[in-house]
Design a protein around this motif. Structure first.
Motif, short mmCIF file in Angstrom:
data_model
loop_
_atom_site.label_atom_id
_atom_site.label_comp_id
_atom_site.label_asym_id
_atom_site.label_seq_id
_atom_site.Cartn_x
_atom_site.Cartn_y
_atom_site.Cartn_z
N VAL A 16 11.05 7.06 8.62
CA VAL A 16 11.88 8.95 8.75
C VAL A 16 12.38 9.10 6.87
N ALA A 17 13.08 7.94 6.48
CA ALA A 17 12.54 7.92 4.99
C ALA A 17 11.40 7.45 4.08
N LEU A 18 10.16 6.68 4.83
CA LEU A 18 9.59 7.40 4.09
C LEU A 18 8.85 9.18 4.04
N ILE A 19 9.30 9.65 5.25
CA ILE A 19 8.13 11.02 5.59
C ILE A 19 9.28 11.52 4.27
N LYS A 20 10.43 11.49 5.17
CA LYS A 20 11.64 12.52 3.73
C LYS A 20 11.03 12.14 1.95
N GLN A 21 11.42 11.35 2.25
CA GLN A 21 10.51 10.47 0.25
C GLN A 21 9.22 11.73 -0.21
N LEU A 22 8.45 11.43 0.66
CA LEU A 22 7.44 11.90 0.49
C LEU A 22 7.24 13.68 0.84
N LEU A 23 8.00 14.11 1.08
CA LEU A 23 7.73 15.46 1.61
C LEU A 23 9.09 15.70 -0.13
N LYS A 24 10.11 15.05 -0.85
CA LYS A 24 10.48 15.30 -1.66
C LYS A 24 9.64 15.39 -2.92
N HIS A 25 8.26 14.84 -3.04
CA HIS A 25 7.52 15.15 -4.63
C HIS A 25 6.36 15.65 -3.26
N ASN A 26 6.31 16.65 -2.56
CA ASN A 26 5.15 17.50 -2.79
C ASN A 26 4.18 17.13 -2.11
N ALA A 27 3.76 15.62 -1.41
CA ALA A 27 3.28 15.11 -1.04
C ALA A 27 2.47 15.85 0.87
N SER A 28 1.34 15.90 0.88
CA SER A 28 1.23 16.14 2.23
C SER A 28 0.00 14.91 2.69
N GLY A 29 0.11 15.48 3.84
CA GLY A 29 -0.85 14.27 4.64
C GLY A 29 -0.37 14.18 6.17
N ILE A 30 -1.19 13.60 6.83
CA ILE A 30 -1.47 13.29 8.23
C ILE A 30 -0.96 11.71 8.60
N ARG A 57 1.00 -1.02 0.26
CA ARG A 57 -0.21 0.08 0.07
C ARG A 57 0.89 1.26 0.14
N LEU A 58 2.22 1.26 1.11
CA LEU A 58 3.12 2.51 0.89
C LEU A 58 3.86 2.86 -0.78
N LYS A 59 4.06 1.26 -1.24
CA LYS A 59 4.59 1.49 -2.52
C LYS A 59 3.54 2.45 -3.69
N GLN A 60 1.93 1.78 -3.39
CA GLN A 60 0.79 2.27 -3.93
C GLN A 60 1.22 4.48 -4.12
N ILE A 61 1.54 4.51 -2.44
CA ILE A 61 1.28 6.21 -2.35
C ILE A 61 2.26 6.78 -2.90
N ILE A 62 3.90 5.88 -3.37
CA ILE A 62 4.59 6.82 -3.21
C ILE A 62 4.72 6.62 -4.97
N ASP A 63 4.08 5.36 -5.10
CA ASP A 63 4.54 6.10 -7.40
C ASP A 63 3.60 6.98 -7.18
N THR A 64 2.34 6.83 -7.24
CA THR A 64 2.00 7.85 -7.51
C THR A 64 2.27 9.44 -7.04
N VAL A 65 2.46 9.62 -5.76
CA VAL A 65 3.33 10.47 -5.67
C VAL A 65 4.75 11.09 -6.19
N GLU A 66 4.93 10.78 -6.39
CA GLU A 66 6.23 10.60 -7.73
C GLU A 66 5.99 10.65 -8.65
N ASN A 67 5.14 10.22 -9.48
CA ASN A 67 4.80 9.85 -10.47
C ASN A 67 4.00 11.56 -11.10
N GLN A 68 3.85 12.17 -9.96
CA GLN A 68 2.72 13.40 -10.36
C GLN A 68 1.46 12.88 -10.80
N GLN A 69 0.77 11.99 -10.95
CA GLN A 69 -0.07 11.80 -11.14
C GLN A 69 -1.51 12.59 -11.22
N ILE A 70 -1.59 12.32 -10.14
CA ILE A 70 -2.80 13.39 -8.91
C ILE A 70 -2.41 14.29 -7.88
N LYS A 71 -2.68 14.86 -7.51
CA LYS A 71 -2.45 15.45 -5.80
C LYS A 71 -2.45 14.42 -4.49
#
Length: 179
Positions: free
Chosen positions: A105-119, A69-83
């Motif tokens: 820590v690594a996941l949080i940094k990766q998500l921020l690197k690709h302009n993701a937002s969340g909780i 599931r995390l991989k799916q989120i990462i792929d979507t964020v990194e491909n900037q398919q949608i916000k």
């Protein structure tokens, strides 16, 4: 991009808060009234990693299901398919504390690197040390509990900062685990 890191004792309201935020964003995206006095949100698709399950049929542990599931989120964020607005509850809970922390820590940094937002809701208080190290992109928030004579009092109030209260030992004692 911004991440709210939410800490709190057991039963303090972290998971319910994540569900409430997610539901209200989905309602808002549908043009429906939301359950709030006021709400501002960007157009985004909600992704969550909550209550992942293992599967004997698919030969997947709950940890592996969560990683998928995390991989799916990462792929979507990194491909900037949608916000994406993500909701992550107790990420990487199926592994040892050191791997969980380093991976989080690594996941949080990766998500921020690709302009993701969340909780992100967590019991890992060491993650709170990230605040102030990520250009203001991570904020600590919490839910507290007051323990009075082995009774827990929850106010379910969302507060700025890191959770200072603990109730696991109290809960374990109440369930008959000798401490």
């Amino acid at each position: 991009p911004k991440i709210m890191l939410v800490t709190g004792s057991n039963m303090a309201g972290k998971s319910t808060f994540l569900r409430t935020v997610g539901l209200n964003i989905v309602l808002a995206m549908c043009g429906s009234p939301v359950c709030a006095k006021k709400m501002d949100t960007a157009v985004a698709t909600v992704y969550s990693s909550m209550r992942t399950k293992d599967s004997l049929q698919d030969s997947e542990s709950s940890f592996y299901a969560e990683l998928k599931r995390l991989k799916q989120i990462i792929d979507t964020v990194e491909n900037q398919q949608i916000k994406v607005f993500f909701l992550l509850d107790e990420i990487l809970k199926g592994t040892n504390s050191e791997d969980r922390h380093e991976g989080s820590v690594a996941l949080i940094k990766q998500l921020l690197k690709h302009n993701a937002s969340g909780i992100v809701a967590t019991h890992d208080l060491d993650l709170c040390k990230l605040e102030g190290t990520l250009n203001g992109q991570l904020e600590n928030w919490c839910f507290e509990v007051v323990i009075e004579n082995d009774n827990m009092v929850f106010d379910y109030t969302f507060k700025r900062g890191v959770c200072k209260s603990k109730n696991a030992t109290t809960l374990m004692k109440q369930m008959g685990i000798a401490m």
